[in-house]
Design a protein around this motif. Structure first.
Motif, PDB file in Angstrom:
ATOM      1  N   GLN A 112       0.853  -1.184   0.000  1.00 35.46           N
ATOM      2  CA  GLN A 112       0.000   0.000   0.000  1.00 35.46           C
ATOM      3  C   GLN A 112       0.893   1.239   0.000  1.00 35.46           C
ATOM      4  OE1 GLN A 112      -2.607  -0.322   3.365  1.00 35.46           O
ATOM      5  NE2 GLN A 112      -4.153  -1.397   2.170  1.00 35.46           N
ATOM      6  N   VAL A 113       0.747   2.056  -1.024  1.00 40.27           N
ATOM      7  CA  VAL A 113       1.501   3.293  -1.156  1.00 40.27           C
ATOM      8  C   VAL A 113       0.557   4.441  -0.830  1.00 40.27           C
ATOM      9  CG1 VAL A 113       2.824   4.755  -2.724  1.00 40.27           C
ATOM     10  CG2 VAL A 113       2.937   2.267  -2.953  1.00 40.27           C
ATOM     11  N   THR A 114       0.932   5.262   0.148  1.00 41.54           N
ATOM     12  CA  THR A 114       0.116   6.404   0.538  1.00 41.54           C
ATOM     13  C   THR A 114       0.781   7.673   0.037  1.00 41.54           C
ATOM     14  OG1 THR A 114      -0.551   5.217   2.527  1.00 41.54           O
ATOM     15  CG2 THR A 114      -0.973   7.572   2.480  1.00 41.54           C
ATOM     16  N   LYS A 117      -3.730  11.940   0.855  1.00 36.56           N
ATOM     17  CA  LYS A 117      -4.953  11.255   1.273  1.00 36.56           C
ATOM     18  C   LYS A 117      -5.286  10.073   0.375  1.00 36.56           C
ATOM     19  CE  LYS A 117      -7.022  15.404   3.204  1.00 36.56           C
ATOM     20  NZ  LYS A 117      -8.143  16.348   3.147  1.00 36.56           N
ATOM     21  N   ARG A 118      -4.504   9.877  -0.674  1.00 36.46           N
ATOM     22  CA  ARG A 118      -4.760   8.799  -1.628  1.00 36.46           C
ATOM     23  C   ARG A 118      -3.936   7.570  -1.284  1.00 36.46           C
ATOM     24  NH1 ARG A 118      -4.228  10.962  -7.548  1.00 36.46           N
ATOM     25  NH2 ARG A 118      -5.398   9.061  -7.923  1.00 36.46           N
ATOM     26  N   THR A 119      -4.501   6.402  -1.552  1.00 33.64           N
ATOM     27  CA  THR A 119      -3.819   5.136  -1.304  1.00 33.64           C
ATOM     28  C   THR A 119      -3.897   4.267  -2.551  1.00 33.64           C
ATOM     29  OG1 THR A 119      -4.410   5.229   1.035  1.00 33.64           O
ATOM     30  CG2 THR A 119      -3.720   3.111   0.186  1.00 33.64           C
ATOM     31  N   THR A 121      -2.965   0.398  -3.882  1.00 37.04           N
ATOM     32  CA  THR A 121      -2.588  -0.953  -3.484  1.00 37.04           C
ATOM     33  C   THR A 121      -2.025  -1.672  -4.691  1.00 37.04           C
ATOM     34  OG1 THR A 121      -4.327  -0.992  -1.808  1.00 37.04           O
ATOM     35  CG2 THR A 121      -3.396  -3.106  -2.483  1.00 37.04           C
ATOM     36  N   PHE A 145       0.778   9.478  -7.442  1.00 32.30           N
ATOM     37  CA  PHE A 145       1.264   8.758  -6.261  1.00 32.30           C
ATOM     38  C   PHE A 145       2.771   8.919  -6.104  1.00 32.30           C
ATOM     39  CE2 PHE A 145      -2.653   6.619  -7.437  1.00 32.30           C
ATOM     40  CZ  PHE A 145      -3.312   6.596  -6.226  1.00 32.30           C
ATOM     41  N   VAL A 148       5.175  10.267  -2.160  1.00 28.72           N
ATOM     42  CA  VAL A 148       4.915   9.205  -1.198  1.00 28.72           C
ATOM     43  C   VAL A 148       5.063   9.725   0.225  1.00 28.72           C
ATOM     44  CG1 VAL A 148       5.651   6.916  -0.417  1.00 28.72           C
ATOM     45  CG2 VAL A 148       5.752   7.486  -2.839  1.00 28.72           C
ATOM     46  N   GLY A 154       0.285  -4.781   2.579  1.00 26.08           N
ATOM     47  CA  GLY A 154      -1.131  -5.070   2.429  1.00 26.08           C
ATOM     48  C   GLY A 154      -1.392  -6.550   2.615  1.00 26.08           C
TER      49      GLY A 154
END
Length: 155
Positions: A112-114, A117-119, A121, A145, A148, A154
């Motif tokens: 999971q890359v954050t 506020k977006r994620t 997978t 993305f 980071v 995950g």
């Protein structure tokens, strides 16, 4: 239990929790840092994970991600470690490229890359494009993305 100690300058190594204990009240120096570098939070190697098949994912401020086998990192009691990710010395705006974070993944684990506020997978099949050898630049993450803020393993 094993952990990965790393700095934002792109160096790191694997150590055991027993090597972190000290009899001295003031502690001891375990991680040697280059000039201007800061340590990152230790990354635990999940219990029951085979060290030979485990992989480590490392992300940089430039939006690059690199996955490589955890077995490529040395098991040390203290020191600087080996180069995890090749970083550019200085960008156009005067900022140095830094490592944002890292996470240890099992064989079929997702990542999971954050980014804010977006994620995103990335499943095991998607991660094949980000695999490489230790010390390389890595591959750019998808647009949106690349800033980071965190990595997590995950399901």
């Amino acid at each position: 239990e094993r952990v990965v100690l790393l700095s934002d300058a792109g160096y790191g190594f694997v150590t055991t929790l027993g090597d972190l204990h000290s009899r001295n009240r003031a502690g001891k120096v375990v991680l040697t840092l280059p000039d201007g570098a800061r340590p990152l939070c230790p990354v635990p190697v999940p219990a029951g994970t085979d060290p030979e098949s485990a992989r480590i994912a490392v992300a940089a401020t430039s939006g690059r991600l690199l996955l490589f086998p955890l077995a490529e990192l040395p098991l040390l009691a203290k020191g600087k470690g080996n180069k995890l990710l090749a970083l550019l010395p200085e960008s156009k705006d005067g900022e140095r490229e830094r490592v944002v974070g890292a996470v240890v993944l099992g064989t079929d684990a997702a990542l999971q890359v954050t980014a804010g506020k977006r994620t995103l997978t990335l499943k095991a099949a998607d991660l094949a494009g980000f695999e490489g050898t230790r010390g390389r630049r890595g591959t750019l993450l998808p647009r949106g993305f690349q800033r980071v803020t965190g990595l997590a393993a995950g399901v």
